[in-house]
Design a protein around this motif. Structure first.
Motif, short mmCIF file in Angstrom:
data_model
loop_
_atom_site.label_atom_id
_atom_site.label_comp_id
_atom_site.label_asym_id
_atom_site.label_seq_id
_atom_site.Cartn_x
_atom_site.Cartn_y
_atom_site.Cartn_z
N GLY A 45 -28.19 18.77 -26.44
CA GLY A 45 -27.27 18.50 -25.34
C GLY A 45 -26.00 19.30 -25.44
O GLY A 45 -25.49 19.83 -24.44
N SER A 46 -25.46 19.41 -26.64
CA SER A 46 -24.22 20.18 -26.85
C SER A 46 -24.42 21.64 -26.50
O SER A 46 -23.55 22.26 -25.87
CB SER A 46 -23.75 20.05 -28.29
N ILE A 47 -25.54 22.20 -26.92
CA ILE A 47 -25.82 23.62 -26.62
C ILE A 47 -25.95 23.81 -25.11
O ILE A 47 -25.35 24.73 -24.54
CB ILE A 47 -27.08 24.10 -27.37
N LEU A 48 -26.72 22.94 -24.45
CA LEU A 48 -26.92 23.09 -23.00
C LEU A 48 -25.61 22.92 -22.23
O LEU A 48 -25.31 23.72 -21.34
CB LEU A 48 -27.96 22.08 -22.51
N TRP A 49 -24.82 21.91 -22.56
CA TRP A 49 -23.56 21.69 -21.86
C TRP A 49 -22.56 22.81 -22.12
O TRP A 49 -21.78 23.19 -21.24
CB TRP A 49 -22.95 20.33 -22.21
N ALA A 58 -20.80 29.25 -18.45
CA ALA A 58 -21.19 30.01 -17.25
C ALA A 58 -20.26 29.67 -16.08
O ALA A 58 -19.76 30.56 -15.39
CB ALA A 58 -22.64 29.71 -16.89
N ILE A 59 -20.02 28.37 -15.89
CA ILE A 59 -19.17 27.96 -14.76
C ILE A 59 -17.74 28.44 -14.94
O ILE A 59 -17.15 29.04 -14.03
CB ILE A 59 -19.23 26.43 -14.58
N TRP A 60 -17.15 28.18 -16.09
CA TRP A 60 -15.75 28.55 -16.30
C TRP A 60 -15.53 30.05 -16.37
O TRP A 60 -14.49 30.56 -15.96
CB TRP A 60 -15.17 27.85 -17.52
N TRP A 85 -13.49 34.67 -13.62
CA TRP A 85 -13.76 36.00 -13.06
C TRP A 85 -13.21 36.11 -11.64
O TRP A 85 -12.65 37.14 -11.28
CB TRP A 85 -15.25 36.29 -13.11
N THR A 86 -13.40 35.07 -10.84
CA THR A 86 -12.92 35.13 -9.45
C THR A 86 -11.40 34.97 -9.37
O THR A 86 -10.80 35.40 -8.38
CB THR A 86 -13.58 34.03 -8.59
N GLN A 87 -10.78 34.39 -10.38
CA GLN A 87 -9.34 34.15 -10.37
C GLN A 87 -8.59 34.94 -11.44
O GLN A 87 -7.45 34.63 -11.76
CB GLN A 87 -9.07 32.65 -10.61
N TRP A 96 -7.83 34.08 -22.86
CA TRP A 96 -7.67 33.51 -24.20
C TRP A 96 -7.94 32.00 -24.21
O TRP A 96 -8.49 31.48 -25.18
CB TRP A 96 -6.29 33.81 -24.77
N LEU A 97 -7.60 31.28 -23.16
CA LEU A 97 -7.84 29.84 -23.12
C LEU A 97 -9.34 29.55 -23.06
O LEU A 97 -9.83 28.64 -23.73
CB LEU A 97 -7.12 29.22 -21.92
N LEU A 98 -10.07 30.35 -22.29
CA LEU A 98 -11.53 30.20 -22.23
C LEU A 98 -12.16 30.47 -23.59
O LEU A 98 -13.02 29.74 -24.05
CB LEU A 98 -12.13 31.14 -21.19
N VAL A 99 -11.73 31.56 -24.22
CA VAL A 99 -12.28 31.93 -25.52
C VAL A 99 -12.00 30.84 -26.55
O VAL A 99 -12.86 30.49 -27.36
CB VAL A 99 -11.73 33.30 -25.97
N ALA A 100 -10.79 30.26 -26.51
CA ALA A 100 -10.46 29.17 -27.43
C ALA A 100 -11.36 27.96 -27.19
O ALA A 100 -11.85 27.34 -28.13
CB ALA A 100 -8.99 28.78 -27.28
#
Length: 171
Positions: free
Chosen positions: A21-25, A31-33, A38-40, A48-52
């Motif tokens: 479940g953790s891997i799938l979520w 993918a979503i974030w 990418w669009t924003q 950096w916040l996404l990578v963190a």
């Protein structure tokens, strides 16, 4: 009392499900974030916040995977048959390797619960006059500590019981 693999098998199944479940979520969230970023990207700047966030998720997945490996190893260690037998003469202790140790009640110094809550959990420890001679995780056994205590007290004629004070600090 005998060995019981069911609680550890349940832990393995729960951890495996949690890991999947953790891997799938994490993949879905990434993918979503990533798509939202990418669009924003002009307004949000560097990712950096996404990578963190991804890093934290990966660390949690690694911790769960390590716990699963440990639980599987513990499950493979659980024996079959009798683990501890209390008789009027003394204790018969069976090790995970298949060895058997017989102790007369006069040789038994203490039976106690000790250890940590991590891994296989606290252990049932038998100490003889010469020191610790046997230990087994309580999670490997098919009897609760109170049942073990009652059986030991009955068979030893009240001379011995299971000291559960070592569990007070754990739970």
């Amino acid at each position: 009392m005998g060995f019981n693999p069911v609680p550890m098998a349940n832990s393995v199944a729960t951890l495996a499900s949690t890991l999947r479940g953790s891997i799938l979520w994490t993949l879905l969230g990434a993918a979503i974030w990533t798509g939202v970023w990418w669009t924003q990207r002009e307004r949000w700047g560097s990712p950096w916040l996404l990578v963190a966030g991804y890093g934290i998720s990966i660390v949690l997945i690694i911790v769960t995977a390590l716990r699963l490996v440990n639980a599987r190893r513990n499950l493979s260690r659980i024996g079959r048959g009798a683990a501890l037998e209390a008789t009027r003469q003394g204790l018969r202790l069976h090790t995970l390797e298949g060895a058997v140790l017989d102790l007369d009640w006069s040789q038994v110094r203490a039976l106690k619960a000790a250890g940590l809550r991590v891994g296989a959990g606290p252990e049932l420890v038998v100490e003889a006059v010469q020191g610790k001679v046997w230990s087994m995780p309580l999670s490997f056994l098919d009897a609760l500590p109170g049942t073990i205590d009652g059986g030991v007290r009955a068979m030893s004629g009240g001379r011995h019981g299971l000291d559960l004070s070592g569990l007070d600090a754990i739970f």
